[in-house]
Write an enzyme that holds these catalytic residues in place. Structure first.
Site, mmCIF file in Angstrom:
data_model
loop_
_atom_site.group_PDB
_atom_site.id
_atom_site.type_symbol
_atom_site.label_atom_id
_atom_site.label_comp_id
_atom_site.label_asym_id
_atom_site.label_seq_id
_atom_site.Cartn_x
_atom_site.Cartn_y
_atom_site.Cartn_z
ATOM 1 N N ARG A 229 28.558 -4.260 -30.287
ATOM 2 C CA ARG A 229 27.357 -3.701 -30.663
ATOM 3 C C ARG A 229 26.803 -4.111 -31.902
ATOM 4 N NH1 ARG A 229 27.702 2.451 -32.191
ATOM 5 N NH2 ARG A 229 27.803 1.615 -34.141
ATOM 6 N N HIS A 233 24.223 2.582 -34.172
ATOM 7 C CA HIS A 233 24.183 3.476 -32.740
ATOM 8 C C HIS A 233 22.670 3.755 -32.509
ATOM 9 C CE1 HIS A 233 24.728 6.802 -29.978
ATOM 10 N NE2 HIS A 233 23.931 7.568 -30.596
ATOM 11 N N TYR A 241 29.162 0.915 -41.811
ATOM 12 C CA TYR A 241 30.428 1.194 -41.505
ATOM 13 C C TYR A 241 31.378 -0.115 -40.821
ATOM 14 C CZ TYR A 241 28.187 2.903 -37.415
ATOM 15 O OH TYR A 241 27.255 3.069 -36.465
#
Length: 284
Positions: A229, A233, A241
């Site tokens: 990814r 998100h 992170y």
């Protein structure tokens, strides 16, 4: 395949622009770096097949007949969008297109598409059901229950596990003790396949093989597509992170760049054809 990969990327890019302009209702969930999975899997299916996409499977929805305008109107909450402004992001579907409307609870679609596959089997229809789960969703109850049911009933179901390394901010190593999600298939007595999720040809071939097996009555297949990814998100998440060096290593494996090289080396797509496709996409 190149057209849909490029279209998927451009739709995502334009959605980011709309989000930053404050025109999007809710969040934007990018599929940057994962386009080969949506495109390769959906392109391998037949018109009568049914898919259950997730929020990052824009490419699959484009292949099923939705247009960029549909995505933009939906994200902006407009009344002439697919849900008339009553839902957000990709929460829309159309049974005539073989698309079950996604929901945010990931993993829930496995038993739903298993039900679609069961109906096809009972009616003796030449139909395959396919759905997607993230690495985090493979740790949910519905994923287990749905896949176990499909395995026992030998249903024509394909489950695509998009292993992009992170369930929101939780790395795979902190949510499961195994290295490969495909290992879980052994517990259900079904094939577990691992493919390079950034290689659209390999994704297509693996899906095609699983679909042919399902049509012969061989039952479900779990396909793990390893990818990354390349954003957080959603657009509001800066993914701090994720180690920078990890992102940089995956950036070199961009599915579009890789496929362009593949086409150029084999002289499949000329420069003129590429220019024409890119121009068509910009117009759309």
């Amino acid at each position: 395949l190149y057209y849909y990969l490029r279209l998927n990327r451009r739709v995502d890019e334009q959605l980011v622009v709309l989000y930053r302009q404050g025109k999007v209702v809710g969040g934007v969930y990018s599929s940057l770096g994962q386009e080969a999975i949506s495109v390769g899997t959906a392109y391998a299916l037949e018109p009568q097949d049914v898919i259950g996409p997730m929020i990052r499977n824009v490419g699959a929805m484009l292949i099923r007949g939705y247009r960029p305008r549909d995505l933009f109107l939906q994200y902006m909450g407009r009344r002439d969008g697919p849900t008339a402004g009553r839902e957000a992001n990709t929460h829309f579907g159309d049974l005539t297109r073989g698309v079950i409307a996604p929901i945010s609870m990931l993993g829930e679609f496995v038993p739903v598409l298993a039900g679609v596959a069961l109906a096809a089997k009972m009616r003796k229809e030449n139909r395959v059901a396919l759905t997607y789960v993230g690495d985090g969703a493979t740790s949910t109850g519905p994923f287990h229950e749905g896949l176990n049911f499909a395995a026992v009933q030998k249903l024509p179901l394909i489950v695509i596990a998009e292993n992009n390394g992170w369930a929101y901010s939780t790395p795979v190593s902190k949510q499961m003790a195994i290295h490969d999600i495909a290992e879980r298939a052994q517990g259900y007595g079904i094939p577990g396949v691992i493919v390079d999720g950034n290689d659209v040809i390999k994704v297509y071939e693996a899906t095609r093989t699983a679909a042919e097996r399902a049509r012969r009555g061989g039952g479900p297949t779990l396909i793990e597509c390893k990818t990354m990814r390349m954003k957080g998100h959603a657009e509001h998440d800066d993914a701090r992170y994720v180690p920078r060096e990890l992102l940089e290593s995956w950036r070199k494996k961009d599915p579009l760049i890789g496929f362009e090289k593949y086409l150029a080396q084999r002289r499949i797509m000329t420069a003129e054809e590429k220019t024409a496709i890119d121009a068509r996409i910009e117009e759309e």
